[in-house]
Design a protein around this motif. Sequence first.
Motif, PDB file in Angstrom:
ATOM      1  N   UNK A 263       0.834  -1.202   0.000  1.00 39.98           N
ATOM      2  CA  UNK A 263       0.000   0.000   0.000  1.00 39.98           C
ATOM      3  C   UNK A 263       0.867   1.250   0.000  1.00 39.98           C
ATOM      4  N   UNK A 264       1.910   1.261   0.832  1.00 43.99           N
ATOM      5  CA  UNK A 264       2.775   2.432   0.939  1.00 43.99           C
ATOM      6  C   UNK A 264       3.529   2.710  -0.349  1.00 43.99           C
ATOM      7  N   UNK A 265       3.754   1.683  -1.162  1.00 44.40           N
ATOM      8  CA  UNK A 265       4.451   1.868  -2.438  1.00 44.40           C
ATOM      9  C   UNK A 265       3.696   2.799  -3.380  1.00 44.40           C
ATOM     10  N   UNK A 266       2.412   3.004  -3.132  1.00 44.06           N
ATOM     11  CA  UNK A 266       1.620   3.908  -3.965  1.00 44.06           C
ATOM     12  C   UNK A 266       2.093   5.358  -3.830  1.00 44.06           C
ATOM     13  N   UNK A 267       2.560   5.714  -2.633  1.00 47.94           N
ATOM     14  CA  UNK A 267       3.014   7.089  -2.390  1.00 47.94           C
ATOM     15  C   UNK A 267       3.795   7.109  -1.084  1.00 47.94           C
ATOM     16  N   UNK A 268       5.101   6.992  -1.183  1.00 49.77           N
ATOM     17  CA  UNK A 268       5.951   6.871   0.004  1.00 49.77           C
ATOM     18  C   UNK A 268       5.999   8.164   0.824  1.00 49.77           C
ATOM     19  N   UNK A 269       5.655   9.282   0.239  1.00 55.84           N
ATOM     20  CA  UNK A 269       5.645  10.536   0.988  1.00 55.84           C
ATOM     21  C   UNK A 269       4.351  10.667   1.777  1.00 55.84           C
ATOM     22  N   UNK A 270       3.253  10.323   1.159  1.00 58.70           N
ATOM     23  CA  UNK A 270       1.928  10.467   1.767  1.00 58.70           C
ATOM     24  C   UNK A 270       1.634   9.350   2.763  1.00 58.70           C
ATOM     25  N   UNK A 271       2.124   8.126   2.490  1.00 57.94           N
ATOM     26  CA  UNK A 271       1.747   6.943   3.271  1.00 57.94           C
ATOM     27  C   UNK A 271       2.956   6.407   4.021  1.00 57.94           C
ATOM     28  N   UNK A 272       2.823   6.285   5.340  1.00 60.92           N
ATOM     29  CA  UNK A 272       3.883   5.715   6.181  1.00 60.92           C
ATOM     30  C   UNK A 272       3.394   4.387   6.741  1.00 60.92           C
ATOM     31  N   UNK A 273       4.143   3.324   6.456  1.00 62.73           N
ATOM     32  CA  UNK A 273       3.770   1.988   6.923  1.00 62.73           C
ATOM     33  C   UNK A 273       4.348   1.739   8.312  1.00 62.73           C
ATOM     34  N   UNK A 274       3.481   1.773   9.332  1.00 66.54           N
ATOM     35  CA  UNK A 274       3.911   1.522  10.717  1.00 66.54           C
ATOM     36  C   UNK A 274       3.614   0.092  11.150  1.00 66.54           C
ATOM     37  N   UNK A 275       3.090  -0.724  10.268  1.00 66.14           N
ATOM     38  CA  UNK A 275       2.715  -2.098  10.638  1.00 66.14           C
ATOM     39  C   UNK A 275       3.940  -2.895  11.074  1.00 66.14           C
ATOM     40  N   UNK A 276       3.886  -3.451  12.265  1.00 62.63           N
ATOM     41  CA  UNK A 276       4.967  -4.278  12.774  1.00 62.63           C
ATOM     42  C   UNK A 276       6.155  -3.498  13.311  1.00 62.63           C
ATOM     43  N   UNK A 277       6.113  -2.172  13.223  1.00 63.09           N
ATOM     44  CA  UNK A 277       7.237  -1.353  13.696  1.00 63.09           C
ATOM     45  C   UNK A 277       7.068  -0.889  15.140  1.00 63.09           C
ATOM     46  N   UNK A 278       5.855  -0.977  15.648  1.00 64.34           N
ATOM     47  CA  UNK A 278       5.556  -0.474  16.983  1.00 64.34           C
ATOM     48  C   UNK A 278       4.807  -1.530  17.783  1.00 64.34           C
ATOM     49  N   UNK A 279       4.994  -1.516  19.119  1.00 62.79           N
ATOM     50  CA  UNK A 279       4.222  -2.422  19.956  1.00 62.79           C
ATOM     51  C   UNK A 279       2.810  -1.866  20.124  1.00 62.79           C
ATOM     52  N   UNK A 280       1.968  -2.568  20.865  1.00 62.10           N
ATOM     53  CA  UNK A 280       0.570  -2.157  20.989  1.00 62.10           C
ATOM     54  C   UNK A 280       0.439  -0.776  21.621  1.00 62.10           C
ATOM     55  N   UNK A 281       1.186  -0.522  22.704  1.00 60.54           N
ATOM     56  CA  UNK A 281       1.084   0.769  23.383  1.00 60.54           C
ATOM     57  C   UNK A 281       1.579   1.907  22.487  1.00 60.54           C
ATOM     58  N   UNK A 282       2.636   1.656  21.736  1.00 62.05           N
ATOM     59  CA  UNK A 282       3.147   2.682  20.817  1.00 62.05           C
ATOM     60  C   UNK A 282       2.147   2.953  19.696  1.00 62.05           C
ATOM     61  N   UNK A 283       1.510   1.892  19.207  1.00 64.22           N
ATOM     62  CA  UNK A 283       0.465   2.065  18.191  1.00 64.22           C
ATOM     63  C   UNK A 283      -0.705   2.855  18.767  1.00 64.22           C
ATOM     64  N   UNK A 284      -1.034   2.584  20.033  1.00 62.54           N
ATOM     65  CA  UNK A 284      -2.095   3.339  20.699  1.00 62.54           C
ATOM     66  C   UNK A 284      -1.715   4.813  20.806  1.00 62.54           C
ATOM     67  N   UNK A 285      -0.425   5.098  21.032  1.00 70.60           N
ATOM     68  CA  UNK A 285       0.054   6.478  21.099  1.00 70.60           C
ATOM     69  C   UNK A 285      -0.111   7.174  19.741  1.00 70.60           C
ATOM     70  N   UNK A 286       0.161   6.437  18.666  1.00 68.12           N
ATOM     71  CA  UNK A 286      -0.056   6.980  17.317  1.00 68.12           C
ATOM     72  C   UNK A 286      -1.538   7.272  17.099  1.00 68.12           C
ATOM     73  N   UNK A 287      -2.392   6.361  17.559  1.00 65.80           N
ATOM     74  CA  UNK A 287      -3.842   6.568  17.453  1.00 65.80           C
ATOM     75  C   UNK A 287      -4.264   7.795  18.253  1.00 65.80           C
ATOM     76  N   UNK A 288      -3.751   7.924  19.450  1.00 67.04           N
ATOM     77  CA  UNK A 288      -4.135   9.046  20.320  1.00 67.04           C
ATOM     78  C   UNK A 288      -3.785  10.388  19.695  1.00 67.04           C
ATOM     79  N   UNK A 289      -2.709  10.432  18.923  1.00 72.06           N
ATOM     80  CA  UNK A 289      -2.258  11.687  18.328  1.00 72.06           C
ATOM     81  C   UNK A 289      -2.760  11.895  16.897  1.00 72.06           C
TER      82      UNK A 289
END
Length: 329
Positions: free
Chosen positions: A211-237
């Motif tokens: 999916x990110x290959x469609x536009x590497x500037x617009x789309x950042x792939x965070x899948x598998x890069x963060x634990x659950x709490x860190x992903x929750x922090x991304x959601x919170x912000x």
Amino acid sequence: MKLLIIRLSSIGDIVLTTPVIRCIKKQIPDAEIHFLVKTTYKSILQENPYISRVHEWQADTKSTLQNLQAENFDYVIDLHHNLRTLRIKWALRKAKSYSFHKLNIQKWFRTALKINLLPDKHIVDRYLETVAPLGVKNDGFGLDYFIPKKDQFPITELPATHVSGYIGLVIGAALNTKKLPEEKLIALCRKLPYPIILLGGPEDKTTGEQIANEDRIKIYNACGKFNLHESAWIVKNALLLITHDTGLMHIAAAFHKKIIAVWGNTIPAFGMYPYFGNNSVPCFNAEVNNLSCRPCSKIGYTKCPRGHFKCMQQQDLDAIVNTCNQFLK
């Protein structure tokens, strides 16, 4: 008063029990609350200030039960209610127990015969009915989710293109019939005029890269890069979250985030849609109505039983994008 609350899994289901925990502690301040959960999900509750102790349900069930018996609980609140928790309640039978009604028969009628016998009531309200005999009432504050400080990283660590604002897009889900196909996710990202962060587990990383290959500037792939709490922090912000029927959907609701929930084979009528309590938060349920096969399951499948997957293939992406634009005006 010493209580044991039981909810062994999973992420979303555990987050949905947090109003019960908070309401008991705030309305019965002297209550000592313990929580039993599978080891995998223990971290979800460890920062919860209303819990005195989190117990792990482990493979060595004999020692686990012996440890629980040693606590001498006054009450057991079973919010999972299956054969495993029946065994736990039997081992703790000296304590008075209250059990959550899962409505499995009503759900079977809805999925198998398409007859709706389900109450128009969120599962959180039904969880709280379980503890009503204790005099506990819903305080209307919604869900809780507590992120450890070590997982609250500076947002400036995200790509510079996303620091000023982004929407979160959850591409994962427990089962495939809850997920938009990859080509639909790519099409959605093309239509969204905002920086996007893709969220999911390690199992979603490859799809995220496609999916990110469609536009590497617009789309950042965070899948598998963060634990659950860190992903929750991304959601919170995030400015807003677009999500499947997942645990991150409920975590977003705990932060009172604007949510667009995309539903496949499951339906909001099962009572597990985003829950905000008495708070007024914009939320949109994107679903394909009037399908004779939907809902086909209360949980989901690895693939569509009919082979056509209309509940996701026919999702109106323009409606999702237009709703996103309205929410972010």
